[in-house]
Design an enzyme around this catalytic site. Structure first.
Site, PDB file in Angstrom:
ATOM      1  N   TRP A   1      47.358  -5.889   8.052  1.00 47.75           N
ATOM      2  CA  TRP A   1      48.121  -6.403   9.200  1.00 47.75           C
ATOM      3  C   TRP A   1      49.581  -6.023   9.110  1.00 47.75           C
ATOM      4  CZ3 TRP A   1      45.671  -6.849  13.372  1.00 47.75           C
ATOM      5  CH2 TRP A   1      44.324  -7.257  13.370  1.00 47.75           C
TER       6      TRP A   1
ATOM      7  N   ASP B   1      54.600 -13.014  10.423  1.00 50.82           N
ATOM      8  CA  ASP B   1      53.336 -13.027  11.155  1.00 50.82           C
ATOM      9  C   ASP B   1      52.445 -14.080  10.499  1.00 50.82           C
ATOM     10  OD1 ASP B   1      50.844 -12.712  12.218  1.00 50.82           O
ATOM     11  OD2 ASP B   1      50.630 -10.581  11.706  1.00 50.82           O
TER      12      ASP B   1
ATOM     13  N   LYS C   1      42.877 -18.799  15.186  1.00 51.67           N
ATOM     14  CA  LYS C   1      42.469 -19.235  13.843  1.00 51.67           C
ATOM     15  C   LYS C   1      42.764 -20.735  13.688  1.00 51.67           C
ATOM     16  CE  LYS C   1      43.793 -14.589  12.894  1.00 51.67           C
ATOM     17  NZ  LYS C   1      42.526 -13.882  12.736  1.00 51.67           N
TER      18      LYS C   1
HETATM   19  C1  LIG Z   1      47.680 -11.610  10.183  1.00 54.25           C
HETATM   20  C2  LIG Z   1      47.248 -11.114  11.525  1.00 54.25           C
HETATM   21  N1  LIG Z   1      48.140 -10.514  12.324  1.00 54.25           N
HETATM   22  C3  LIG Z   1      47.806 -10.050  13.531  1.00 54.25           C
HETATM   23  C4  LIG Z   1      46.529 -10.147  14.000  1.00 54.25           C
HETATM   24  C5  LIG Z   1      46.195  -9.607  15.362  1.00 54.25           C
HETATM   25  O1  LIG Z   1      46.054 -10.667  16.216  1.00 54.25           O
HETATM   26  P1  LIG Z   1      45.602 -10.482  17.727  1.00 54.25           P
HETATM   27  O2  LIG Z   1      44.166 -10.096  17.689  1.00 54.25           O
HETATM   28  O3  LIG Z   1      45.852 -11.851  18.284  1.00 54.25           O
HETATM   29  O4  LIG Z   1      46.456  -9.450  18.339  1.00 54.25           O
HETATM   30  C6  LIG Z   1      45.543 -10.780  13.223  1.00 54.25           C
HETATM   31  C7  LIG Z   1      44.171 -10.910  13.728  1.00 54.25           C
HETATM   32  O5  LIG Z   1      43.258 -11.278  13.066  1.00 54.25           O
HETATM   33  C8  LIG Z   1      45.926 -11.268  11.949  1.00 54.25           C
HETATM   34  O6  LIG Z   1      45.028 -11.852  11.164  1.00 54.25           O
END
Ligand SMILES: Cc1ncc(COP(=O)(O)O)c(C=O)c1O
Length: 358
Positions: A101, A170, A194
């Site tokens: 991520w 994040d 989540k």
């Molecule tokens: C730590 C993290 N950042 C970003 C995201 C991306 O999120 P989204 O699908 O809401 O764009 C996720 C998705 O699982 C994540 O776990």
């Protein structure tokens, strides 16, 4: 019948919340309509939106001088919106790369400004947070970005980095899992699916002095100041997701707030890691100092048993244990709505599976 759900996101929601939503589904607050069928500009819905924000502020003790924004586009949209709002094209920003991520956030930010990867977990195959003494932070970056919990790798910071620039986090897969000191951050963002509610909503908590300088060409829906000025209703928001998030915040408050959530989460993670470590059959690849409370990846002694494990787990009512497609193996996500009973059931199943196949 409800199963034990270990999904990484969209993930389990509290049964109490789902039951309340079910009971209110067709006739919300004697309106003769569902909450999805009323205007976002109605008094009744604005009250829902404001209450959700107030409850989130209370849970996280968010100071007055932070804006709370309810946005669409998921956390992924924020990978771009953050540099659009906080940088110019010649700005330098620091990113800590601790896994998949972080890497996505980095590649998106690189379209907008100069990214310095100040630390990279590649040397340990992203199984730990690189030691702080190895970080190469810039002199005066516009911000320092990190991912407190890597949902795929299961690597979690056990500390908040001490930096002078605004810290951007994040928190998609760790928000509301325990108390945090919001004052340490310039900006916190999290996709909802989540620990907050259903997919379709992303929460941004941002220090007021950092906004109001979005670069030219930033779409209004990504301009934090414009969104804040409109109470996150610049356009039609995802009303049902917002309402449901509000029910989740109330549920968390009823169950002791974030301190109590932290105790439950600590106990759940401890039980699962102990089961893995003591087995000699299952293995978690993460440095014990950096193990996630929320996402526990593990592999079996023989990968040929993976499909059998998943099939038998499914028969035992233990669902969504397959690892992320990038890494394979297994992953159990233990968000707030996953109970200690679910983890006990998983642990007992894992030991029993090992006796039969080990
Ligand atoms: C730590 C993290 N950042 C970003 C995201 C991306 O999120 P989204 O699908 O809401 O764009 C996720 C998705 O699982 C994540 O776990």
């Amino acid at each position: 019948m409800r199963v034990f759900n270990f999904a990484a996101g969209p993930a389990a929601l509290p049964l109490e919340v789902l039951e309340q939503a079910r009971d209110e589904m067709t006739d919300w607050r004697d309106s003769g309509m569902s909450v999805m069928e009323v205007s976002h500009r109605s008094k009744a819905f604005i009250a829902v939106a404001q209450q959700a924000e107030a409850d989130l502020r209370e849970l996280l003790a968010i100071p007055e001088h932070y804006k709370v924004l309810f946005l669409q586009g998921g956390a992924s949209a924020q990978f771009a919106a953050i540099p659009m709002n906080l940088t110019r094209s010649d700005s330098r920003v620091d990113y800590l790369n601790t896994g998949a991520w972080s890497a996505k956030a980095i590649s998106e930010a690189a379209h907008y400004c100069q990214v310095n990867v100040a630390a990279d977990g590649a040397a340990c195959n992203y199984s730990a947070v690189p030691p702080v003494s190895d970080w190469k932070l810039s002199a005066a970056p516009a911000y320092v970005h990190y991912t407190p919990n890597e949902t795929i790798g299961g690597v979690e910071f056990g500390f908040v980095p001490q930096v002078t620039a605004p810290l951007v986090a994040d928190m998609s897969s760790t928000i509301l899992s325990r108390p945090v000191d919001v004052n340490r951050f310039g900006l916190i963002y999290a996709g909802a699916q989540k620990n907050i509610g259903p997919a379709g909503l992303c929460v941004v908590i941002v220090r007021q002095d950092l906004i109001g300088r979005a670069r030219d060409g930033t779409p209004a829906v990504w301009d934090y100041q414009a969104v804040a000025d409109a109470g996150s209703m610049l356009n039609t928001p995802p009303t049902f997701a917002w309402y449901l998030a509000g029910l989740v915040f109330k549920w968390l408050k009823r169950h002791g707030g974030l301190a109590a959530a932290a105790e439950r989460n600590r106990a759940k993670a401890a039980l699962l890691y102990a089961t893995i470590d003591q087995s000699g059959f299952y293995r978690n690849p993460v440095d014990p100092a950096c193990r996630s409370w929320m996402n526990v990846p593990f592999v079996l002694a023989a990968p040929t048993l993976d499909q059998t494990f998943l099939a038998e787990a499914g028969k035992a009512g233990l669902m969504n244990l397959e690892g992320h497609r990038l890494v394979g193996g297994m992953r159990a996500s233990l968000y707030n709505a996953t109970s200690i009973e679910a983890v006990r059931a998983l642990s007992a199943f894992m030991l029993e599976f090992m006796r039969r196949h080990g």
